[in-house]
Design an enzyme around this catalytic site. Structure first.
Site, PDB file in Angstrom:
ATOM      1  N   PHE A   1       0.849  -1.201   0.000  1.00 14.64           N
ATOM      2  CA  PHE A   1       0.000   0.000   0.000  1.00 14.64           C
ATOM      3  C   PHE A   1       0.882   1.247   0.000  1.00 14.64           C
ATOM      4  O   PHE A   1       0.702   2.158  -0.796  1.00 14.64           O
ATOM      5  CB  PHE A   1      -0.929  -0.003   1.210  1.00 14.64           C
ATOM      6  CG  PHE A   1      -1.944   1.109   1.162  1.00 14.64           C
ATOM      7  CD1 PHE A   1      -3.200   0.885   0.626  1.00 14.64           C
ATOM      8  CD2 PHE A   1      -1.633   2.381   1.626  1.00 14.64           C
ATOM      9  CE1 PHE A   1      -4.135   1.912   0.540  1.00 14.64           C
ATOM     10  CE2 PHE A   1      -2.553   3.413   1.538  1.00 14.64           C
ATOM     11  CZ  PHE A   1      -3.805   3.181   1.003  1.00 14.64           C
TER      12      PHE A   1
ATOM     13  N   ARG B   1      -0.472  -6.947 -10.677  1.00 13.52           N
ATOM     14  CA  ARG B   1       0.807  -7.329 -11.264  1.00 13.52           C
ATOM     15  C   ARG B   1       1.656  -6.059 -11.386  1.00 13.52           C
ATOM     16  O   ARG B   1       2.146  -5.700 -12.452  1.00 13.52           O
ATOM     17  CB  ARG B   1       0.631  -8.048 -12.604  1.00 13.52           C
ATOM     18  CG  ARG B   1      -0.329  -7.410 -13.574  1.00 13.52           C
ATOM     19  CD  ARG B   1      -0.183  -8.037 -14.964  1.00 13.52           C
ATOM     20  NE  ARG B   1      -1.010  -7.350 -15.928  1.00 13.52           N
ATOM     21  CZ  ARG B   1      -2.222  -7.745 -16.310  1.00 13.52           C
ATOM     22  NH1 ARG B   1      -2.742  -8.846 -15.828  1.00 13.52           N
ATOM     23  NH2 ARG B   1      -2.896  -7.046 -17.195  1.00 13.52           N
TER      24      ARG B   1
ATOM     25  N   PHE C   1       6.605  -4.494  -8.211  1.00  8.53           N
ATOM     26  CA  PHE C   1       7.500  -3.749  -7.302  1.00  8.53           C
ATOM     27  C   PHE C   1       7.855  -2.360  -7.850  1.00  8.53           C
ATOM     28  O   PHE C   1       9.019  -1.976  -7.906  1.00  8.53           O
ATOM     29  CB  PHE C   1       8.805  -4.510  -7.033  1.00  8.53           C
ATOM     30  CG  PHE C   1       8.663  -5.788  -6.248  1.00  8.53           C
ATOM     31  CD1 PHE C   1       7.498  -6.090  -5.571  1.00  8.53           C
ATOM     32  CD2 PHE C   1       9.731  -6.677  -6.181  1.00  8.53           C
ATOM     33  CE1 PHE C   1       7.387  -7.274  -4.833  1.00  8.53           C
ATOM     34  CE2 PHE C   1       9.633  -7.866  -5.447  1.00  8.53           C
ATOM     35  CZ  PHE C   1       8.455  -8.162  -4.781  1.00  8.53           C
TER      36      PHE C   1
ATOM     37  N   SER D   1       6.550 -12.753  -4.290  1.00  8.24           N
ATOM     38  CA  SER D   1       5.774 -12.128  -5.358  1.00  8.24           C
ATOM     39  C   SER D   1       5.866 -12.890  -6.677  1.00  8.24           C
ATOM     40  O   SER D   1       6.957 -13.288  -7.092  1.00  8.24           O
ATOM     41  CB  SER D   1       6.243 -10.690  -5.589  1.00  8.24           C
ATOM     42  OG  SER D   1       5.569 -10.166  -6.709  1.00  8.24           O
TER      43      SER D   1
ATOM     44  N   TYR E   1      -4.454  -5.927   3.430  1.00 10.81           N
ATOM     45  CA  TYR E   1      -4.431  -4.882   2.415  1.00 10.81           C
ATOM     46  C   TYR E   1      -5.842  -4.753   1.817  1.00 10.81           C
ATOM     47  O   TYR E   1      -6.478  -3.710   1.897  1.00 10.81           O
ATOM     48  CB  TYR E   1      -3.405  -5.266   1.336  1.00 10.81           C
ATOM     49  CG  TYR E   1      -3.157  -4.226   0.266  1.00 10.81           C
ATOM     50  CD1 TYR E   1      -4.193  -3.524  -0.332  1.00 10.81           C
ATOM     51  CD2 TYR E   1      -1.865  -3.955  -0.179  1.00 10.81           C
ATOM     52  CE1 TYR E   1      -3.964  -2.587  -1.309  1.00 10.81           C
ATOM     53  CE2 TYR E   1      -1.614  -3.018  -1.169  1.00 10.81           C
ATOM     54  CZ  TYR E   1      -2.666  -2.341  -1.729  1.00 10.81           C
ATOM     55  OH  TYR E   1      -2.433  -1.402  -2.713  1.00 10.81           O
TER      56      TYR E   1
HETATM   57  C1  LIG Z   1      -2.175  -3.877  -5.050  1.00 10.09           C
HETATM   58  C2  LIG Z   1      -1.328  -4.759  -4.187  1.00 10.09           C
HETATM   59  C3  LIG Z   1       0.033  -4.557  -4.136  1.00 10.09           C
HETATM   60  C4  LIG Z   1       0.835  -5.370  -3.327  1.00 10.09           C
HETATM   61  N1  LIG Z   1       2.172  -5.129  -3.274  1.00 10.09           N
HETATM   62  C5  LIG Z   1       2.953  -5.896  -2.453  1.00 10.09           C
HETATM   63  C6  LIG Z   1       4.331  -5.638  -2.334  1.00 10.09           C
HETATM   64  O1  LIG Z   1       4.874  -4.715  -2.927  1.00 10.09           O
HETATM   65  N2  LIG Z   1       5.045  -6.438  -1.503  1.00 10.09           N
HETATM   66  C7  LIG Z   1       4.479  -7.459  -0.782  1.00 10.09           C
HETATM   67  O2  LIG Z   1       5.172  -8.144  -0.023  1.00 10.09           O
HETATM   68  N3  LIG Z   1       3.156  -7.712  -0.875  1.00 10.09           N
HETATM   69  C8  LIG Z   1       2.395  -6.960  -1.698  1.00 10.09           C
HETATM   70  N4  LIG Z   1       1.051  -7.211  -1.773  1.00 10.09           N
HETATM   71  C9  LIG Z   1       0.494  -8.360  -1.016  1.00 10.09           C
HETATM   72  C10 LIG Z   1      -0.061  -7.921   0.343  1.00 10.09           C
HETATM   73  O3  LIG Z   1       0.967  -7.447   1.181  1.00 10.09           O
HETATM   74  C11 LIG Z   1      -0.740  -9.115   1.025  1.00 10.09           C
HETATM   75  O4  LIG Z   1       0.238 -10.099   1.323  1.00 10.09           O
HETATM   76  C12 LIG Z   1      -1.823  -9.734   0.167  1.00 10.09           C
HETATM   77  O5  LIG Z   1      -2.583  -8.729  -0.469  1.00 10.09           O
HETATM   78  C13 LIG Z   1      -2.756 -10.642   0.988  1.00 10.09           C
HETATM   79  O6  LIG Z   1      -3.402  -9.909   1.994  1.00 10.09           O
HETATM   80  P1  LIG Z   1      -4.933  -9.360   1.824  1.00 10.09           P
HETATM   81  O7  LIG Z   1      -5.759 -10.543   1.437  1.00 10.09           O
HETATM   82  O8  LIG Z   1      -5.271  -8.767   3.136  1.00 10.09           O
HETATM   83  O9  LIG Z   1      -4.895  -8.344   0.740  1.00 10.09           O
HETATM   84  C14 LIG Z   1       0.244  -6.410  -2.580  1.00 10.09           C
HETATM   85  C15 LIG Z   1      -1.133  -6.611  -2.632  1.00 10.09           C
HETATM   86  C16 LIG Z   1      -1.921  -5.801  -3.412  1.00 10.09           C
HETATM   87  C17 LIG Z   1      -3.419  -6.028  -3.454  1.00 10.09           C
END
Ligand SMILES: Cc1cc2nc3c(=O)[nH]c(=O)nc-3n(C[C@H](O)[C@H](O)[C@H](O)COP(=O)(O)O)c2cc1C
Length: 352
Positions: A69, A117, A120, A179, A308
């Site tokens: 986020f 997608r 990073f 990722s 998130y």
């Molecule tokens: C738009 C978006 C971007 C994300 N970017 C990253 C990231 O940069 N690094 C990371 O470790 N996880 C990233 N995540 C994964 C979240 O940290 C989390 O592990 C994942 O969304 C599962 O949790 P949730 O179901 O509460 O969303 C991202 C998730 C979303 C939706």
């Protein structure tokens, strides 16, 4: 109210634009004198039942904002003021990089899910380090990953650069090998590759922060086979790591987040707990939508939980709501605090 605004405006904008605009508004809002303090007084948990200890720190509540986020650590103070017990910034890479072409973030509202997608996209570890150097209070984790253009054979050196830059400002550091959006990254989850990587990052943290041992965690994708999860858990114990963040993603092109992950994330958490006992701090992430979900993860062995997608669909008052629901669950179960519930479960885990 948020549901109405979401339906009227936000749901009609592309997902990434919505994120950019609303996060910028929040950051602007807290620059108005007094606003951050008012928000914090209203939203930061004060109920002693929610207090939890992890990484040598006391947190006001166990629900944190997951990585992704606030990739560049630009709004940590504002996000903490919304009532998150902690915020994980990143993923940050050693070199700034634009990420994948847009569109690269999608909502699946009927499934209460998101797909991303992004790849990073971030302004690099050094820029985030200079921002984090100015922060004062609150608990902030820093999540690091591999720069896309760097060859897999140079991944360790690349991670090491980020760790050296960021460890001094991190309350905990996460090595992200979960990722699906950086080619080759998930191959680092194989123990033969993960071991030298984690040893090197541990050494980099100790060099960069000689006076304070920075807790080190690894974030894995629990769509791994169970045997691989066990192998990583064993490695984390062997190397004296501090914790593991268990998340699920990687279905189709991009990472899936939100409600569909709930069951698998819980299963993986239980597996990690069974394998490692109480020796690691387990940070549960994936599909947490309400206080019941958070409580279920804590009873399954998590010390902290992160989300998130729940925040995206739930809005700015969502962390407060989850913490309140959680406090009611802790009380209903007869515990004086989350720490007490964790200690009770740990005692059972030790004898069983
Ligand atoms: C738009 C978006 C971007 C994300 N970017 C990253 C990231 O940069 N690094 C990371 O470790 N996880 C990233 N995540 C994964 C979240 O940290 C989390 O592990 C994942 O969304 C599962 O949790 P949730 O179901 O509460 O969303 C991202 C998730 C979303 C939706």
């Amino acid at each position: 109210m948020y549901r109405f605004v979401y339906w009227l405006v936000l749901s009609r904008l592309p997902a990434e634009a919505t994120h950019r605009v609303s996060f910028a508004l929040l950051r602007a809002l807290v620059t108005i004198p007094g606003v951050r303090a008012v928000l914090a007084r209203w939203l930061v948990p004060r109920d002693a039942v929610l207090r939890v200890h992890a990484f040598g720190r006391e947190l006001p509540g166990p629900l944190g904002l997951a990585a992704g986020f606030d990739k560049d650590a630009r709004g940590v103070r504002a996000l903490l003021a919304l009532g998150f017990g902690f915020v994980e910034v990143g993923t940050l890479t050693a070199e700034p990089q634009p990420g994948n072409p847009s569109p690269r973030m999608f909502r699946l509202p009927r499934d209460r899910a998101l797909v991303n997608r992004l790849g990073f996209n971030n302004r690099g570890a050094a820029a985030a380090a200079s921002r984090l150097a100015h922060r004062t209070n609150g608990t902030v984790g820093v999540n690091i990953g591999k720069t896309k253009r760097v060859a897999d054979s140079d991944a360790i050196a690349d991670f090491t650069l980020s760790a050296e830059a960021l460890a001094p400002f991190a309350d905990y550091l996460v090595v992200n090998v979960s990722s699906p959006n950086t080619p080759g990254l998930r191959d680092l989850q194989a123990v033969a590759k993960l071991r030298p990587l984690l040893v090197a990052v541990r050494a980099a943290c100790d060099r960069a922060s000689p006076m304070r041992r920075v807790p080190l965690l690894v974030k894995i994708a629990p769509d791994l086979a169970d045997a691989d999860i066990d192998a990583i858990a064993d490695l984390a114990l062997e190397l004296g790591l501090d914790g593991t963040a268990a998340k699920v993603d990687a279905l189709g092109a991009g990472g899936l987040s939100g409600a569909p992950l709930k069951q698998r994330a819980l299963d993986v958490l239980r597996r990690l707990r069974a394998r490692t006992g109480t020796r690691l701090v387990l940070v549960a992430v994936g599909g947490i939508e309400n206080g019941d979900d958070a409580w279920e993860r804590i009873r399954a062995g998590a010390t902290l939980v992160q989300a998130y997608t729940g925040f995206i669909y739930g809005g700015p008052l969502w962390p407060r709501r989850v913490h309140r629901e959680l406090a009611a669950r802790v009380r209903a179960a007869g515990f004086a605090s989350i720490d007490e519930a964790i200690a009770a479960d740990a005692a059972i885990a030790r004898v069983s």
